[in-house]
Design an enzyme around this catalytic site. Sequence first.
Site, PDB file in Angstrom:
ATOM      1  N   CYS A 115      -1.713 -17.105  -8.209  1.00 15.15           N
ATOM      2  CA  CYS A 115      -0.487 -18.019  -8.504  1.00 15.15           C
ATOM      3  C   CYS A 115      -1.106 -19.405  -8.552  1.00 15.15           C
ATOM      4  CB  CYS A 115       0.501 -18.095  -7.245  1.00 15.15           C
ATOM      5  SG  CYS A 115       1.258 -16.565  -7.146  1.00 15.15           S
TER       6      CYS A 115
ATOM      7  N   CYS B  55      -2.713   5.693  -5.190  1.00 17.22           N
ATOM      8  CA  CYS B  55      -2.256   6.433  -6.118  1.00 17.22           C
ATOM      9  C   CYS B  55      -1.847   5.842  -7.469  1.00 17.22           C
ATOM     10  CB  CYS B  55      -1.161   7.391  -5.618  1.00 17.22           C
ATOM     11  SG  CYS B  55      -1.565   8.461  -4.498  1.00 17.22           S
TER      12      CYS B  55
END
Length: 381
Positions: A298, A284
Site C-alpha cells: 500500500c 491452491c
Amino acid sequence: MPPIEEITPAQARERQASGHLLVDVREPGEHALGLPKGALAVPRASLESDPARWAPDRSAALLLVCGSGKRSLLAAQALQAQGYSQLASVVGGFERWRAEGLPEDAGAPEDADFLDRYSRHLRLPQVGLDGQRRLAAAKVLVVGAGGLGSPAAYYLAAAGVGQLILADDDVVDRSNLQRQILHTDARIGQRKVDSARIALSALNPRLDIRTEPVRVTADNVAALVAPADVVVDGADNFPVRYLLSDACVQLAKPLVYGAVHRFEGQVSVFDAGRRRGTAPCYRCLFPEPPAPEDAPNCAEAGVLGVLPGVIGLLQATEALKLLLGLGDSLAGRLLHFDALAMKFRETRLAPDPACPVCAPGRVFPGYSDDPLACASAPALR
C-alpha cells in the site's frame, strides 16, 4: 370472513384474566427478550401449521400478540381460515404492552445488557438466542489490526463474538489512519493491538480481547491458530498468508481471506482443513507468490481508503456465517470487487490435487519461514 378484532394490550390483559388464552407468536429469540405475563410462546409458523396442538377447541377465545401487531393479525387470519372463530389481535404488540407497563414474564436467563445489545440478532430466526450464545462462545483469530483487520474486528466485536485474538507486531502510524479505523491520531506510536483493544472494548465491553503483539512465524503460528474457531486473514505479507493457510489446513480451521490493491479487492474462504479434496486452500490459488514488482504494498501503490472497509466487512460477514452455520460460504469461490466500476465478479476455485499441503493423503510438510518457500513479497491490505 368477518374482520379480525383488534384490541389494546390493556383489553387483552383484562380478557386474559377472564380465561382467554394469550399466545405470543414472535420468534424464540424475541421471546428471550421477555413476554406478556402468562402468554404462551408459540412462533407464528408453528401455530399456523398445527394450531390444534395448543388450542384444540376452535371455538375457544384466542388472543394473539407479536412485536408490533402485524404478525399477530396475519396469524389470526390464518387461524380464521382454519375454522377458529373467536380471535383477537393485540394492537401495538409487545412493544406497546411493555410501554404501558403491563406485567411481563422474564425471557432468557441472560442479563439485560446481553438481551438489549443483541436484540436485533435475537429477532432473526436464523440467529436467535441459540445463535447468539454460539457467537458468545466463539473465538476468532484476526491476524493484522490494519486496513482489513480493523473493520473485520469491529463488526465481529459488535456482533458479539466472545473472544477476539488480535495478532499484529506493528505500531500505529499517521499514514494508517486513512483506512485503519480502529486507530486514532491520539494513539499514534502505540502498538496496534493495544490501540485496537481500546476501540473494541469501548464498542463492546463484554468482549474478551487477547492481544498478541507478535509477527506470525513458523514457531508461533500453530499456537495462535489452535484455539480459534475461525481465522481472519488481514496479513500484509505472503509468508504470513502461507503460514496461516498451512496451519488452518493442519488444524482444520476455516480461513477467511481478504486482500486489497489500489481500487480492487478479493475475498474468499479456504476450508481445505475440514474439507480435504473438495475445498481449496490458499496454496491452491497461489501455488507460488507473485514477484515483488507485481505486488507492491500500500505504501508503494496506494489504496482507496474505503476499500479495506468493504473487503474487511465481507470477511466479517463470512466469519459470522461460518460461526453460525448459515448460508453458503465463499469456500471454492473468489469474490472480486472493483470499486471504480462498483462491480463484483466471482471466480470458481477448485482444490489442486497436487497441492503440497491440502491434497488428500498428503503428509504435512511442516511450517517454513523460508522466503524461497513462500517468498517475502508483500501482500496487500
